[in-house]
Design an enzyme around this catalytic site. Structure first.
Site, PDB file in Angstrom:
ATOM      1  N   SER A  11     -31.063 -12.431  20.672  1.00  0.00           N
ATOM      2  CA  SER A  11     -31.156 -11.298  19.747  1.00  0.00           C
ATOM      3  C   SER A  11     -30.239 -10.199  20.275  1.00  0.00           C
ATOM      4  O   SER A  11     -29.813 -10.223  21.436  1.00  0.00           O
ATOM      5  CB  SER A  11     -32.597 -10.799  19.619  1.00  0.00           C
ATOM      6  OG  SER A  11     -33.153 -10.508  20.887  1.00  0.00           O
ATOM      7  N   GLU A  13     -28.940  -5.847  20.156  1.00  0.00           N
ATOM      8  CA  GLU A  13     -29.250  -4.452  19.863  1.00  0.00           C
ATOM      9  C   GLU A  13     -27.982  -3.666  19.541  1.00  0.00           C
ATOM     10  O   GLU A  13     -26.954  -3.830  20.198  1.00  0.00           O
ATOM     11  CB  GLU A  13     -29.946  -3.808  21.063  1.00  0.00           C
ATOM     12  CG  GLU A  13     -30.290  -2.328  20.850  1.00  0.00           C
ATOM     13  CD  GLU A  13     -31.029  -1.742  22.021  1.00  0.00           C
ATOM     14  OE1 GLU A  13     -32.209  -2.113  22.202  1.00  0.00           O
ATOM     15  OE2 GLU A  13     -30.438  -0.936  22.762  1.00  0.00           O
ATOM     16  N   ASP A 104     -37.867   9.478  24.984  1.00  0.00           N
ATOM     17  CA  ASP A 104     -37.577  10.525  25.963  1.00  0.00           C
ATOM     18  C   ASP A 104     -37.650  11.894  25.298  1.00  0.00           C
ATOM     19  O   ASP A 104     -37.345  12.043  24.122  1.00  0.00           O
ATOM     20  CB  ASP A 104     -36.173  10.329  26.547  1.00  0.00           C
ATOM     21  CG  ASP A 104     -36.042   9.009  27.279  1.00  0.00           C
ATOM     22  OD1 ASP A 104     -37.007   8.639  27.972  1.00  0.00           O
ATOM     23  OD2 ASP A 104     -34.996   8.363  27.144  1.00  0.00           O
ATOM     24  N   PHE A 211     -25.322   4.617  33.345  1.00  0.00           N
ATOM     25  CA  PHE A 211     -26.505   4.141  32.628  1.00  0.00           C
ATOM     26  C   PHE A 211     -27.613   3.753  33.607  1.00  0.00           C
ATOM     27  O   PHE A 211     -28.782   4.101  33.424  1.00  0.00           O
ATOM     28  CB  PHE A 211     -26.157   2.910  31.779  1.00  0.00           C
ATOM     29  CG  PHE A 211     -25.331   3.195  30.555  1.00  0.00           C
ATOM     30  CD1 PHE A 211     -25.261   4.450  29.997  1.00  0.00           C
ATOM     31  CD2 PHE A 211     -24.607   2.174  29.959  1.00  0.00           C
ATOM     32  CE1 PHE A 211     -24.502   4.707  28.874  1.00  0.00           C
ATOM     33  CE2 PHE A 211     -23.833   2.410  28.837  1.00  0.00           C
ATOM     34  CZ  PHE A 211     -23.778   3.680  28.294  1.00  0.00           C
ATOM     35  N   HIS A 261     -32.245 -10.898  25.014  1.00  0.00           N
ATOM     36  CA  HIS A 261     -31.941  -9.789  24.107  1.00  0.00           C
ATOM     37  C   HIS A 261     -30.764  -9.017  24.686  1.00  0.00           C
ATOM     38  O   HIS A 261     -30.866  -8.444  25.780  1.00  0.00           O
ATOM     39  CB  HIS A 261     -33.157  -8.870  23.957  1.00  0.00           C
ATOM     40  CG  HIS A 261     -32.965  -7.761  22.975  1.00  0.00           C
ATOM     41  ND1 HIS A 261     -32.927  -7.965  21.612  1.00  0.00           N
ATOM     42  CD2 HIS A 261     -32.799  -6.420  23.156  1.00  0.00           C
ATOM     43  CE1 HIS A 261     -32.758  -6.809  20.992  1.00  0.00           C
ATOM     44  NE2 HIS A 261     -32.671  -5.852  21.909  1.00  0.00           N
TER      45      HIS A 261
END
Length: 280
Positions: A11, A13, A104, A211, A261
């Site tokens: 999958s 994103e 967040d 990140f 994912h």
């Protein structure tokens, strides 16, 4: 699993682009990745729902591929009435999957909202919509950055799953044992739902380091040192990254992970190189 679904259970994103050019590019990326018959696409939105309108637009565009598309939904900064309206809108638009997150707190926001934690959001969705939505939640194999320790974090994770989540998607990581250890701890607490590893391709060391520092994902020292040695050689970084992440993915699948994912960063090529390296 349908006969058309990719055998590895992949999958992808996306994030909502902020420009017309970015949105146009994403449609091409969507089509390239849809050709691999993923289980689903997911679409993020920013802190406090700051890109919520763009998320809905991208969800509509991405779902035109015929692939199940799951928008992210977070509770920080949102009131119940707002969430109730958004759930109703998604139902009307044919959306039947969500990724439910705490979210967040963006700088300058005064109110956390009526729901403070992801388990409360999952409970709210179930109360409002029953079993209409398949709900995914987040997992942190190396522990959530704000958790006091991993055991406490796994307890919080189990609370989310018990609230009615169908599956979990992890933060990305580069150490397979972290994932397997997290799964073992979750299973020991009675969690039976699938826990899908989140995978981040390595294409740019500077961005990856930024990140990772922000979200608490550990880059093993040997990977950092090798990436640093390439300097600005983007081709060498990409080739090394493809090899490292492909081997990580294969070990996860061989160890029983129920799928993968990919955090695409709205790019198809880096992900597809990894997928093409994997075997059933």
């Amino acid at each position: 699993m349908s006969s058309q679904e990719h055998p590895l259970g992949i999958s992808f994103e996306f994030f909502p682009p902020g420009t017309d050019a970015g949105r146009e590019k994403l449609i091409h990326v969507r089509d390239e990745l849809a050709a691999r018959n993923p289980r689903f696409f997911s679409v993020t939105y920013g802190a406090g729902g700051s890109t919520q309108a763009r998320t809905r637009e991208i969800v509509r565009k991405v779902s035109q591929s015929g692939i199940t598309t799951a928008p992210h939904l977070s509770c920080i900064g949102s009131e119940k009435a707002q969430l109730r309206d958004l759930l109703a809108q998604y139902r009307e638009e044919g959306v039947d999957s969500l990724v439910a997150l705490r979210g967040d707190m963006p700088s300058g926001m005064a109110s956390i909202g009526e729901l403070r934690y992801a388990n409360e959001l999952v409970e709210f969705i179930r109360h409002e919509t029953g079993d209409h939505f398949d709900i995914a939640v987040a997992a942190y194999p190396e522990s959530h950055p704000q958790a006091p320790n991993l055991d406490r974090d796994v307890e919080n994770f189990a609370r989310k799953m018990n609230a009615g989540a169908n599956m979990a998607i992890t933060q990305y990581f580069f150490t397979a044992d972290a994932y397997f250890n997290f799964v073992d701890k979750a299973r020991a607490l009675g969690v039976e739902q699938p826990i899908i590893p989140g995978i981040m391709p390595i294409t740019n060391y500077t961005k990856l380091a930024r990140f990772s520092d922000a979200c608490g994902a550990e880059i093993p020292r040997w990977i950092r040192k090798q990436l640093e040695s390439y300097g600005d050689d983007s081709e060498a970084i990409a080739a090394f990254g493809t090899d490292v992440v492909s081997r990580l993915c294969q070990r996860l699948l061989d160890g029983g992970a129920p799928g993968l994912h990919f955090y695409t960063l709205n790019q198809a090529a880096p992900v597809l190189k990894i997928v093409d390296n994997l075997t059933d």
